[in-house]
Scaffold this motif. Structure first.
Motif, PDB file in Angstrom:
ATOM      1  N   SER A  10       0.820  -1.212   0.000  1.00 53.65           N
ATOM      2  CA  SER A  10       0.000   0.000   0.000  1.00 53.65           C
ATOM      3  C   SER A  10       0.851   1.257   0.000  1.00 53.65           C
ATOM      4  CB  SER A  10      -0.929  -0.002   1.219  1.00 53.65           C
ATOM      5  OG  SER A  10      -1.878  -1.041   1.114  1.00 53.65           O
ATOM      6  N   ARG A  11       1.983   1.213   0.697  1.00 49.51           N
ATOM      7  CA  ARG A  11       2.869   2.390   0.689  1.00 49.51           C
ATOM      8  C   ARG A  11       3.421   2.639  -0.716  1.00 49.51           C
ATOM      9  NH1 ARG A  11       4.108   3.991   6.068  1.00 49.51           N
ATOM     10  NH2 ARG A  11       2.237   3.392   7.203  1.00 49.51           N
ATOM     11  N   TYR A  12       3.634   1.567  -1.478  1.00 48.87           N
ATOM     12  CA  TYR A  12       4.160   1.725  -2.833  1.00 48.87           C
ATOM     13  C   TYR A  12       3.077   2.094  -3.847  1.00 48.87           C
ATOM     14  CZ  TYR A  12       8.621  -0.445  -1.459  1.00 48.87           C
ATOM     15  OH  TYR A  12       9.838  -0.733  -0.874  1.00 48.87           O
ATOM     16  N   PHE A  13       1.884   1.473  -3.710  1.00 44.94           N
ATOM     17  CA  PHE A  13       0.899   1.553  -4.793  1.00 44.94           C
ATOM     18  C   PHE A  13      -0.424   2.219  -4.420  1.00 44.94           C
ATOM     19  CE2 PHE A  13       3.326  -2.510  -5.448  1.00 44.94           C
ATOM     20  CZ  PHE A  13       4.151  -2.026  -6.453  1.00 44.94           C
ATOM     21  N   GLY A  14      -0.705   2.445  -3.106  1.00 38.07           N
ATOM     22  CA  GLY A  14      -1.931   3.129  -2.698  1.00 38.07           C
ATOM     23  C   GLY A  14      -3.192   2.387  -3.105  1.00 38.07           C
ATOM     24  N   THR A  15      -4.244   3.161  -3.429  1.00 38.74           N
ATOM     25  CA  THR A  15      -5.522   2.558  -3.849  1.00 38.74           C
ATOM     26  C   THR A  15      -5.913   3.033  -5.249  1.00 38.74           C
ATOM     27  OG1 THR A  15      -6.745   4.349  -2.747  1.00 38.74           O
ATOM     28  CG2 THR A  15      -6.404   2.310  -1.501  1.00 38.74           C
ATOM     29  N   GLY A  16      -4.938   3.398  -6.058  1.00 40.89           N
ATOM     30  CA  GLY A  16      -5.232   3.875  -7.411  1.00 40.89           C
ATOM     31  C   GLY A  16      -5.646   2.755  -8.346  1.00 40.89           C
ATOM     32  N   GLY A  17      -5.908   3.133  -9.586  1.00 43.66           N
ATOM     33  CA  GLY A  17      -6.344   2.170 -10.593  1.00 43.66           C
ATOM     34  C   GLY A  17      -5.386   1.017 -10.804  1.00 43.66           C
ATOM     35  N   GLN A 242     -10.756   3.087  -7.713  1.00 45.01           N
ATOM     36  CA  GLN A 242     -10.159   2.829  -6.406  1.00 45.01           C
ATOM     37  C   GLN A 242     -10.894   1.757  -5.613  1.00 45.01           C
ATOM     38  OE1 GLN A 242     -11.088   6.049  -7.372  1.00 45.01           O
ATOM     39  NE2 GLN A 242      -9.032   6.536  -8.124  1.00 45.01           N
ATOM     40  N   ALA A 243     -12.175   1.530  -5.892  1.00 44.30           N
ATOM     41  CA  ALA A 243     -13.006   0.668  -5.046  1.00 44.30           C
ATOM     42  C   ALA A 243     -12.482  -0.762  -4.910  1.00 44.30           C
ATOM     43  CB  ALA A 243     -14.437   0.669  -5.556  1.00 44.30           C
ATOM     44  N   PRO A 244     -12.072  -1.443  -5.989  1.00 41.92           N
ATOM     45  CA  PRO A 244     -11.600  -2.828  -5.802  1.00 41.92           C
ATOM     46  C   PRO A 244     -10.428  -2.938  -4.827  1.00 41.92           C
ATOM     47  CG  PRO A 244     -12.020  -2.400  -8.120  1.00 41.92           C
ATOM     48  CD  PRO A 244     -12.125  -1.083  -7.422  1.00 41.92           C
ATOM     49  N   ARG A 245      -9.446  -2.044  -4.968  1.00 35.50           N
ATOM     50  CA  ARG A 245      -8.301  -2.098  -4.069  1.00 35.50           C
ATOM     51  C   ARG A 245      -8.703  -1.717  -2.641  1.00 35.50           C
ATOM     52  NH1 ARG A 245      -4.604  -4.311  -1.419  1.00 35.50           N
ATOM     53  NH2 ARG A 245      -3.195  -2.876  -0.366  1.00 35.50           N
ATOM     54  N   ALA A 246      -9.620  -0.756  -2.496  1.00 35.09           N
ATOM     55  CA  ALA A 246     -10.065  -0.349  -1.163  1.00 35.09           C
ATOM     56  C   ALA A 246     -10.740  -1.498  -0.435  1.00 35.09           C
ATOM     57  CB  ALA A 246     -11.011   0.848  -1.268  1.00 35.09           C
ATOM     58  N   ILE A 247     -11.600  -2.226  -1.132  1.00 31.01           N
ATOM     59  CA  ILE A 247     -12.292  -3.367  -0.528  1.00 31.01           C
ATOM     60  C   ILE A 247     -11.288  -4.441  -0.140  1.00 31.01           C
ATOM     61  CG2 ILE A 247     -13.917  -5.248  -1.001  1.00 31.01           C
ATOM     62  CD1 ILE A 247     -15.462  -3.229  -2.763  1.00 31.01           C
ATOM     63  N   ASP A 248     -10.325  -4.689  -1.020  1.00 28.75           N
ATOM     64  CA  ASP A 248      -9.325  -5.725  -0.738  1.00 28.75           C
ATOM     65  C   ASP A 248      -8.452  -5.339   0.450  1.00 28.75           C
ATOM     66  OD1 ASP A 248      -7.971  -8.254  -1.677  1.00 28.75           O
ATOM     67  OD2 ASP A 248      -6.274  -6.885  -1.799  1.00 28.75           O
ATOM     68  N   ALA A 249      -8.075  -4.058   0.558  1.00 33.64           N
ATOM     69  CA  ALA A 249      -7.249  -3.617   1.684  1.00 33.64           C
ATOM     70  C   ALA A 249      -7.988  -3.793   3.005  1.00 33.64           C
ATOM     71  CB  ALA A 249      -6.849  -2.147   1.493  1.00 33.64           C
ATOM     72  N   ALA A 250      -9.287  -3.472   3.020  1.00 30.34           N
ATOM     73  CA  ALA A 250     -10.092  -3.684   4.228  1.00 30.34           C
ATOM     74  C   ALA A 250     -10.229  -5.164   4.539  1.00 30.34           C
ATOM     75  CB  ALA A 250     -11.476  -3.050   4.047  1.00 30.34           C
ATOM     76  N   LEU A 331     -11.943   5.698   2.452  1.00 32.23           N
ATOM     77  CA  LEU A 331     -12.598   4.672   1.634  1.00 32.23           C
ATOM     78  C   LEU A 331     -12.427   3.285   2.256  1.00 32.23           C
ATOM     79  CD1 LEU A 331     -14.133   4.737  -1.082  1.00 32.23           C
ATOM     80  CD2 LEU A 331     -11.979   4.186  -2.221  1.00 32.23           C
ATOM     81  N   VAL A 332     -11.216   2.959   2.687  1.00 32.91           N
ATOM     82  CA  VAL A 332     -10.934   1.626   3.230  1.00 32.91           C
ATOM     83  C   VAL A 332     -11.582   1.441   4.603  1.00 32.91           C
ATOM     84  CG1 VAL A 332      -9.105   0.049   3.956  1.00 32.91           C
ATOM     85  CG2 VAL A 332      -8.795   1.437   1.908  1.00 32.91           C
ATOM     86  N   SER A 333     -11.592   2.482   5.430  1.00 34.79           N
ATOM     87  CA  SER A 333     -12.199   2.357   6.756  1.00 34.79           C
ATOM     88  C   SER A 333     -13.711   2.155   6.666  1.00 34.79           C
ATOM     89  CB  SER A 333     -11.876   3.570   7.618  1.00 34.79           C
ATOM     90  OG  SER A 333     -12.381   4.759   7.048  1.00 34.79           O
ATOM     91  N   THR A 334     -14.348   2.728   5.653  1.00 31.91           N
ATOM     92  CA  THR A 334     -15.781   2.479   5.435  1.00 31.91           C
ATOM     93  C   THR A 334     -16.026   1.002   5.156  1.00 31.91           C
ATOM     94  OG1 THR A 334     -16.141   4.713   4.572  1.00 31.91           O
ATOM     95  CG2 THR A 334     -17.769   3.036   3.976  1.00 31.91           C
TER      96      THR A 334
END
Length: 505
Positions: A10-17, A242-250, A331-334
């Protein structure tokens, strides 16, 4: 270590496309793996293999394992080759209009690098099944830790060899190398058990057919959590890049208590449940299942409460930094807040499903899992427009609660006896009340520290860590004071090494 891996990525790639492209590329082979490899093979194989060992038919058990191994290599090898050739046709089917053409190409390329893990994990699933049947859990438990360490090393060492979005190929290569290492770690333990591979394939063996027949419903049942996640991620492309990565991070934070407690407990209890089922000792099976379910609730209801109450501080501490911004945290905390509601139910579902497998009645949870997916899909489609990411995760929570309730009803009928419902109800009331106290204490402790010290990294560690210690200490005190039997069991297990040391002195 999986969480550490996610933090580094996440530090390298964030939640971008591009991060979402990797998420979808990784989840697809992971979904196929859950259907045809790894845990699915192990869950279908262990009851039959254990039954042969119980009857002291060791040679037949090893012949069964050898034949199944060759079948796995042939079948999953062919599936892997076919996917690599057709990935540019398959992957775009699951991508919504929010994904641009470069992101689609990146998703396809990454999926081709990652898909061979399906074959590797198929072989690993059989090896782990043999080890678990013999009561060997250490190497299979340590191997995923090493898998994550290898991936983190590759992120640091290989990623800089690529440029721009292609740096995600360093991540994918790390996953592939880590999976090879994970398999190699488990193989020497087979030799110590006296396992001898036979190159003879006996497809007419009735036990092979029995395992394969068991596998179909098992794959559906065990694959449900990955189906749910892939549905959420795929529908997430309708919400934003961003949504797919946000859901996966959570989901990765959600899986930390899940993996530490419910997955571990279900794995260890599965051979025991299988032995009770093989001996037709339903009293022992019911008692083991009921105690295991209460232990899962005892551990996961407070974990869910903590995740829900402190979702934003947890995500800020764990992920925020580098390419992972404050917007990503929101986004991820939601997603984590809503995932928390399904945590205890998903944990008990694992144990209930494996109980059906031990009874060699896998079609019941398979049918229920299919219904679960339909419910998840319907609720998610109804809610994603007004609620975004939250709507997608609520679908998972609703389906998980329903799955738990219906599985319990079917098992009660199948075992022709109570699953200790009265004891379960009493325990749940006490656990929920103690968890409410945990939530109040945790949030209060966090607010006090955060209000005084702010958002620096040391302050966040102190605030979240201190609130966790305060909340769980209050929870432990209450459940022990209320004399919940499962809490007393865990207390004895924790204190046993110390008391044994005192006696030895």
């Amino acid at each position: 270590m999986g969480l550490v891996r996610e933090i580094v990525a996440s530090r390298y790639f964030g939640t971008g496309g591009p991060a979402s492209a990797f998420t979808l590329a990784f989840q697809f082979p992971n979904l196929i793996r859950s259907l045809f490899a790894d845990a699915a093979i192990s869950a279908a194989f262990v009851p039959v293999f254990t039954e042969l060992l119980q009857k002291e038919q060791k040679k037949d058990a090893f012949q069964l394992a050898s034949t199944l191994l060759l079948c796995i290599i042939a079948a999953l090898g062919a599936v892997t080759a076919l996917f690599i050739l057709t990935a540019n046709t398959i992957m775009p089917i699951f991508l919504g209009p929010q994904f641009s053409a470069p992101l689609v190409d990146l998703t396809v390329g990454l999926s081709r690098v990652l898909f061979p893990i399906v074959l590797l994990l198929g072989v690993n699933g059989l090896v782990v099944g043999i080890l678990n049947a013999y009561g060997h859990f250490a190497i299979p438990a340590i191997a995923p830790l090493v898998w994550n360490v290898v991936i983190i090393g590759c992120l640091v060492a290989i990623r800089p060899l690529f440029h721009g979005d292609d740096q995600l190929y360093g991540y994918a290569i790390g996953v592939l190398i880590g999976t090879v290492v994970q398999l190699l770690m488990a193989l020497p333990a087979l030799g110590r058990l006296g396992f001898r591979f036979s190159p003879t394939v006996d497809l007419r063996n009735a036990r092979i057919k029995r395992v394969l027949v068991l596998m179909l419903p098992v794959t559906i049942s065990l694959g449900v959590i990955n189906f749910d996640l892939y549905i959420n991620s795929s529908l997430g492309t309708l919400v934003s890049e961003q949504a797919p990565r946000a859901i996966d991070a959570a989901f990765r934070v959600y899986m930390l208590p899940q993996g530490m407690f419910s997955v571990a407990l279900a794995t260890v209890l599965f051979p025991t449940l299988s032995r009770y089922a093989a001996a037709r000792d339903f009293d022992g099976l019911r008692a083991t299942l009921s105690t295991g379910a209460r232990q899962v609730f005892l551990l996961l209801i407070p974990a869910a409460t903590f995740c829900a109450v402190l979702a934003t501080p947890i995500i800020r501490l764990v992920y925020q930094g580098g390419a992972f911004t404050a917007q990503s945290t929101d986004l991820v905390s939601t997603a984590l807040f809503w995932f928390a509601f399904s945590l205890p139910f998903a944990g008990v579902n694992l144990l209930l499903t494996r109980t059906f497998f031990s009874l060699q009645r896998p079609w019941i949870p398979a049918g229920l899992a299919a219904g679960n997916l339909v419910i998840n899909l319907i609720v998610s489609l109804l809610l994603y427009r007004p609620l975004g990411v939250a709507g997608l995760v609520i679908g998972t929570a609703v389906a998980s609660v329903g799955m738990t309730a219906v599985q319990a009803v079917y098992l009660r009928r199948l075992l022709d006896g109570s699953l200790e419902g009265t004891a379960m109800a009493r325990a749940l009331v006490r656990i929920v009340n103690a968890s409410v106290l945990l939530g109040i204490v945790s949030y209060t402790a966090w607010w006090l520290v955060d209000h005084e010290l702010g958002h620096s990294t040391p302050a966040q560690i102190l605030a979240v860590g201190g609130s966790a210690l305060a909340g769980f200490a209050a929870y432990a005190a209450v459940v022990l004071l209320l004399r919940i039997p499962e809490a007393q069991q865990i207390r004895r297990l924790v204190l046993q090494p110390f008391s044994s040391r005192r006696r030895s002195r």
